[in-house]
Design a protein around this motif. Structure first.
Motif, PDB file in Angstrom:
ATOM      1  N   ALA A 127     -14.229 -59.211 -14.643  1.00 44.50           N
ATOM      2  CA  ALA A 127     -14.084 -60.526 -15.281  1.00 44.50           C
ATOM      3  C   ALA A 127     -15.365 -61.342 -15.137  1.00 44.50           C
ATOM      4  CB  ALA A 127     -12.902 -61.274 -14.681  1.00 44.50           C
ATOM      5  N   CYS A 128     -15.992 -61.268 -13.968  1.00 42.36           N
ATOM      6  CA  CYS A 128     -17.240 -62.007 -13.742  1.00 42.36           C
ATOM      7  C   CYS A 128     -18.381 -61.445 -14.589  1.00 42.36           C
ATOM      8  CB  CYS A 128     -17.615 -61.971 -12.264  1.00 42.36           C
ATOM      9  SG  CYS A 128     -16.531 -62.956 -11.212  1.00 42.36           S
ATOM     10  N   TRP A 175     -18.145 -68.899 -11.508  1.00 40.45           N
ATOM     11  CA  TRP A 175     -18.130 -67.473 -11.828  1.00 40.45           C
ATOM     12  C   TRP A 175     -19.366 -66.747 -11.320  1.00 40.45           C
ATOM     13  CZ3 TRP A 175     -14.030 -64.965 -14.036  1.00 40.45           C
ATOM     14  CH2 TRP A 175     -12.988 -65.784 -14.484  1.00 40.45           C
ATOM     15  N   VAL A 180     -12.915 -64.505 -23.123  1.00 36.84           N
ATOM     16  CA  VAL A 180     -14.360 -64.745 -23.183  1.00 36.84           C
ATOM     17  C   VAL A 180     -14.938 -64.143 -24.463  1.00 36.84           C
ATOM     18  CG1 VAL A 180     -16.571 -64.182 -22.083  1.00 36.84           C
ATOM     19  CG2 VAL A 180     -14.653 -64.920 -20.695  1.00 36.84           C
ATOM     20  N   TYR A 223     -19.364 -56.999 -22.207  1.00 40.28           N
ATOM     21  CA  TYR A 223     -17.930 -56.867 -22.435  1.00 40.28           C
ATOM     22  C   TYR A 223     -17.432 -55.434 -22.329  1.00 40.28           C
ATOM     23  CZ  TYR A 223     -18.868 -61.507 -24.223  1.00 40.28           C
ATOM     24  OH  TYR A 223     -19.286 -62.802 -24.343  1.00 40.28           O
ATOM     25  N   ARG A 247      -8.625 -62.522 -19.217  1.00 40.83           N
ATOM     26  CA  ARG A 247      -9.810 -63.396 -19.130  1.00 40.83           C
ATOM     27  C   ARG A 247     -10.989 -62.787 -19.882  1.00 40.83           C
ATOM     28  NH1 ARG A 247      -9.576 -64.793 -12.660  1.00 40.83           N
ATOM     29  NH2 ARG A 247      -8.275 -66.659 -12.805  1.00 40.83           N
ATOM     30  N   ILE A 248     -11.167 -61.488 -19.737  1.00 43.06           N
ATOM     31  CA  ILE A 248     -12.264 -60.808 -20.438  1.00 43.06           C
ATOM     32  C   ILE A 248     -12.082 -60.952 -21.943  1.00 43.06           C
ATOM     33  CG2 ILE A 248     -13.287 -58.542 -20.936  1.00 43.06           C
ATOM     34  CD1 ILE A 248     -12.511 -57.792 -17.978  1.00 43.06           C
ATOM     35  N   ASN A 294      -7.179 -60.558 -15.214  1.00 41.46           N
ATOM     36  CA  ASN A 294      -8.615 -60.417 -15.446  1.00 41.46           C
ATOM     37  C   ASN A 294      -8.923 -59.782 -16.796  1.00 41.46           C
ATOM     38  OD1 ASN A 294      -9.591 -61.696 -13.111  1.00 41.46           O
ATOM     39  ND2 ASN A 294      -9.096 -59.887 -11.907  1.00 41.46           N
ATOM     40  N   VAL A 321     -14.080 -68.201  -8.162  1.00 38.54           N
ATOM     41  CA  VAL A 321     -13.623 -68.043  -9.548  1.00 38.54           C
ATOM     42  C   VAL A 321     -12.533 -69.076  -9.876  1.00 38.54           C
ATOM     43  CG1 VAL A 321     -12.335 -66.489 -11.078  1.00 38.54           C
ATOM     44  CG2 VAL A 321     -14.307 -65.639  -9.809  1.00 38.54           C
ATOM     45  N   LYS A 354     -17.895 -62.768 -18.079  1.00 38.75           N
ATOM     46  CA  LYS A 354     -18.133 -64.211 -18.169  1.00 38.75           C
ATOM     47  C   LYS A 354     -19.610 -64.556 -17.994  1.00 38.75           C
ATOM     48  CE  LYS A 354     -16.361 -68.493 -17.872  1.00 38.75           C
ATOM     49  NZ  LYS A 354     -15.661 -69.158 -18.916  1.00 38.75           N
ATOM     50  N   GLU A 355     -20.266 -63.961 -17.021  1.00 45.96           N
ATOM     51  CA  GLU A 355     -21.643 -64.343 -16.691  1.00 45.96           C
ATOM     52  C   GLU A 355     -22.709 -63.529 -17.409  1.00 45.96           C
ATOM     53  OE1 GLU A 355     -22.912 -66.930 -14.989  1.00 45.96           O
ATOM     54  OE2 GLU A 355     -20.854 -67.651 -14.943  1.00 45.96           O
TER      55      GLU A 355
END
Length: 144
Positions: free
Chosen positions: A44-45, A19, A83, A53, A79-80, A76, A14, A48-49
């Motif tokens: 978070a992954c 990711w 995104v 959400y 980060r969410i 994290n 990460v 992102k991927e």
């Protein structure tokens, strides 16, 4: 343990922007052991991927409830939100994390996001076209 090794590899992935690899590693680690840190990074992954959400926010909130003093969960969560395009909520999450303690990753993200300059003409709203285009012009001329 194997879960710890997977987690460390996932964090490295990460941190290097991979990711998808992190997602696979965190999923395996979370299957072996259910720890808040594993859950937080997995969340978070997933955001992102996979773009899931709601699932990601729920997972991260649960990790925060289980381990409220860990700044990684706030990193994290921020980060969410980033995104998702929810910058203000991301900034709030990052700031809450910094209130718990110094975290270099949060500081790095905040530095990358930067701070906004005040409007060129203070008595006009930021989104006023005069402020907007004067700001762009001054930035292009490197006067601001």
């Amino acid at each position: 343990t194997e879960a710890d090794e997977l987690f460390e590899k996932g964090v490295d992935a990460v941190d290097n922007g991979n990711w998808l690899s992190g997602l696979a590693l965190f999923e395996k680690a979370a299957q072996l052991e259910n720890r808040p840190a594993f859950q937080s990074y997995l969340a978070a992954c997933i955001a992102k991927e996979r773009g899931q959400y709601n699932t990601a926010v729920a997972l991260c909130r649960e990790a925060m409830e289980r381990d409220p003093e860990n700044t990684v969960h706030y990193l994290n969560m921020g980060r969410i939100f980033l995104v998702q395009g929810r910058k203000q909520e991301a900034l709030t999450a990052f700031r809450e994390g910094l209130e718990l303690g110094r975290d270099e990753k949060i500081i790095s993200v905040l530095e990358r996001l930067g701070t906004r300059s005040s409007p060129v003409i203070g008595f006009l709203p930021r989104n006023n076209p005069i402020n907007k285009y004067l700001g762009i012009l001054l930035r292009v001329l490197k006067l601001r």
